[in-house]
Design an enzyme around this catalytic site. Structure first.
Site, PDB file in Angstrom:
ATOM      1  N   SER A 156     131.026 101.615  55.022  1.00 11.35           N
ATOM      2  CA  SER A 156     130.100 102.154  56.010  1.00 11.35           C
ATOM      3  C   SER A 156     130.660 101.988  57.405  1.00 11.35           C
ATOM      4  O   SER A 156     131.528 101.143  57.649  1.00 11.35           O
ATOM      5  CB  SER A 156     128.748 101.444  55.909  1.00 11.35           C
ATOM      6  OG  SER A 156     128.839 100.182  56.525  1.00 11.35           O
ATOM      7  N   LYS A 157     130.140 102.832  58.275  1.00 13.19           N
ATOM      8  CA  LYS A 157     130.561 102.782  59.667  1.00 13.19           C
ATOM      9  C   LYS A 157     130.255 101.408  60.243  1.00 13.19           C
ATOM     10  O   LYS A 157     131.041 100.837  60.976  1.00 13.19           O
ATOM     11  CB  LYS A 157     129.803 103.828  60.472  1.00 13.19           C
ATOM     12  CG  LYS A 157     129.976 105.219  59.906  1.00 13.19           C
ATOM     13  CD  LYS A 157     128.925 106.185  60.440  1.00 13.19           C
ATOM     14  CE  LYS A 157     128.788 107.359  59.487  1.00 13.19           C
ATOM     15  NZ  LYS A 157     127.798 108.331  59.878  1.00 13.19           N
ATOM     16  N   ARG A 158     129.089 100.910  59.894  1.00 14.58           N
ATOM     17  CA  ARG A 158     128.636  99.663  60.497  1.00 14.58           C
ATOM     18  C   ARG A 158     129.548  98.490  60.131  1.00 14.58           C
ATOM     19  O   ARG A 158     129.914  97.687  60.963  1.00 14.58           O
ATOM     20  CB  ARG A 158     127.189  99.373  60.071  1.00 14.58           C
ATOM     21  CG  ARG A 158     126.304  99.110  61.276  1.00 14.58           C
ATOM     22  CD  ARG A 158     124.835  99.186  60.913  1.00 14.58           C
ATOM     23  NE  ARG A 158     124.422 100.540  60.559  1.00 14.58           N
ATOM     24  CZ  ARG A 158     123.290 100.822  59.934  1.00 14.58           C
ATOM     25  NH1 ARG A 158     122.475  99.860  59.581  1.00 14.58           N
ATOM     26  NH2 ARG A 158     122.969 102.075  59.665  1.00 14.58           N
TER      27      ARG A 158
END
Ligand code: GLU
Length: 493
Positions: free
Chosen positions: A247-249
């Site tokens: 994920s981006k996070r």
């Protein structure tokens, strides 16, 4: 005639396109290409707070870079809000949905009670059977309401055959009467997404396994709206080596498609690699041209097992999945050199060492040099770093080989000096001539060939390894070789 396949890729523009999203786009695109179907790009931008135009631009740029083309769109979900609400109104009219006047406080209280009793935390259907008069009364009193889908009750279940996961069943009992329109009039994603799919005539929903939670609800919506239910293919997730979802996070830029563009990946090589994340042919083949990949692709080849993407940040040379790098290197080695040319140019331009003559009178030399040096390279940025000495005089000399291959051999000081003079005098700077001069001098001075070859290579390229030395000398050119040997004399201080 079989129905025409229509698929879609509906990213939420809440950040860049990451490799999981790209993989979903690629599988949809491949399926459309394979079946002669249509591929629609749809931007799901209804989360106003998190969506941005910049993300939309970034996603489109990344798709274009990958060479993933769409036949229709981009459409924007936010432009269809009225249509989504109209669908909910239709469901009210046909008795498939109802207005729910329960307040948030009431719902919270009931949920708390259920939790205490360890009962199911489902909506209890309090408003499911209000009479039309009761509804009219509450509306007239200005009470706010959500719209909930009337999920069939009793023993039955929603059942569908997922192309990847097989038969999936969910009991009606386990699905509450879920909200499809909020009390502020905003449709919920589960509804909007289904209504968009119906409008676009989507025949196959190919999406991440995380979409599976919505599927039974969406099938109920399709049925209630009297629309044909599409086929579903849910794809396994892309995980990092610690089994966390990509994920981006959590992973930042290192899982963004544009990161790979910047780090010297060839777009098709990257598509080839991503296509192999959770998909394979029975013979486990690894390299596919575009035509070959389209030909070989089948939804049946999608694995149920989650796939691992090796995010690595430890070593800048191996900054990412080894398989991704090895596939990229394979393309760098084997592409027709003219196809590689624009990517090398891009890297030299970025590094500020591009010479416009490389596209004109020096083009033959440029292509030959690319061909000579590419066999050990992994990413196109290597042309501007490891290959810098071929395109610029401003390159650095690796200190380790400098010590080992040059400074350790005092005699090289004088030898480089004489060699430079002799090479300067060579009339035709060919493989044969340079080799003759160097071999003759080796004998004359009683030097081992290995010492000379390593010394010259380090002096002329700054590096301990590379293609055959005489080829290197020809590629670097007479003038520069002479200059660099003279410069190397100065290393001795
Ligand atoms: N916008 C959703 C996402 O980005 C797509 C879900 C779907 O394909 O139905 O995950």
């Amino acid at each position: 005639m079989a129905e025409k396949v229509i698929v879609r890729f509906p990213p939420s523009p809440t950040g860049y396109l990451h490799i999981g999203g790209a993989r979903t786009a690629i599988f949809n695109w491949l399926f459309a290409q394979k079946t002669g179907g249509k591929f629609i790009l749809r931007i799901e931008d209804t989360d106003v707070e998190r969506s941005s135009e910049e993300s939309v631009r970034g996603i489109i740029e990344s798709l274009k870079w990958l060479g993933i083309t769409w036949d229709e769109g981009p459409y924007f979900q936010s432009q269809f809000t009225k249509e989504h609400v109209a669908a909910a109104r239709k469901l009210l009219k046909t008795g498939h949905a109802y207005e729910c006047f329960c307040t948030k406080e009431e719902l919270d209280r009931k949920r708390e009670e259920a939790r205490k009793k360890k009962a199911a935390l489902q909506y209890d259907g309090a408003c499911r059977n209000l009479t039309p008069e009761e509804v009219a009364e509450k509306e007239a009193a200005g009470m706010q309401y959500t719209i909930r889908l009337k999920v069939p009750r009793g023993e039955g279940f929603v059942s569908f055959e997922d192309i990847v996961y097989g038969i999936i069943e969910k009991k009606y009992q386990d699905i509450e009467d879920f909200v499809i329109v909020r009390s502020n009039g905003q449709p919920l994603y589960v509804l909007s997404n289904a209504v968009d799919d119906i409008r676009d005539g989507i025949t196959h929903v190919i999406r991440g396994q995380d979409g599976l939670a919505n599927t039974p609800k969406q099938i109920l919506i399709y049925k209630a709206l009297g629309a044909p239910v599409p086929k579903f293919a849910h794809m396994s997730l892309t995980l990092d080596p610690k089994k966390a979802k990509i994920s981006k996070r959590t992973h930042g830029e290192s899982v963004a498609v544009h990161f790979y563009k910047e780090h010297g990946f060839l777009p098709w090589a990257f598509v080839n690699y991503l296509a192999l994340l959770g998909w394979s042919t029975p013979d486990s083949r690894e390299i596919f041209s575009k035509e070959e990949l389209i030909e070989a692709f089948s939804l049946k080849g999608i694995s149920r097992v989650n796939c691992i993407f090796n995010v690595r940040k430890d070593d800048p040379k191996f900054f990412t999945d080894p398989k991704a790098i090895s596939i990229n290197a394979n393309y760098i080695r084997n592409l027709p050199v003219e196809e590689l040319e624009p990517y090398v140019r891009e890297q030299l331009e970025k590094a500020g060492i591009w010479d416009p003559d490389y596209a004109r009178e020096k083009r033959d030399w440029f292509l030959r040099t690319i061909d000579l040096i590419r066999s050990r390279y992994h990413v196109t940025t290597d042309f501007a770093t490891l290959g810098r000495c071929y395109f610029s005089d401003d390159y650095s000399t690796d200190p380790k080989p400098l010590k080992k291959n040059i400074l350790k051999h005092e005699g090289l000081k004088e030898w480089f000096h004489i060699l430079a003079d002799r090479l300067e005098d060579v009339e035709e700077f060919t493989l044969e001539e340079t080799e003759r001069v160097i071999r003759e001098m080796a004998e004359e001075f009683g030097f081992k060939a290995g010492i000379l070859i390593n010394g010259i290579r380090t002096a002329v390229t700054g590096q301990p390894k590379g293609p055959g030395l005489f080829d290197v000398l020809i590629a670097v050119g007479q003038h520069r070789v002479v200059q660099r040997l003279r410069k190397a004399v100065k290393f001795f201080g």
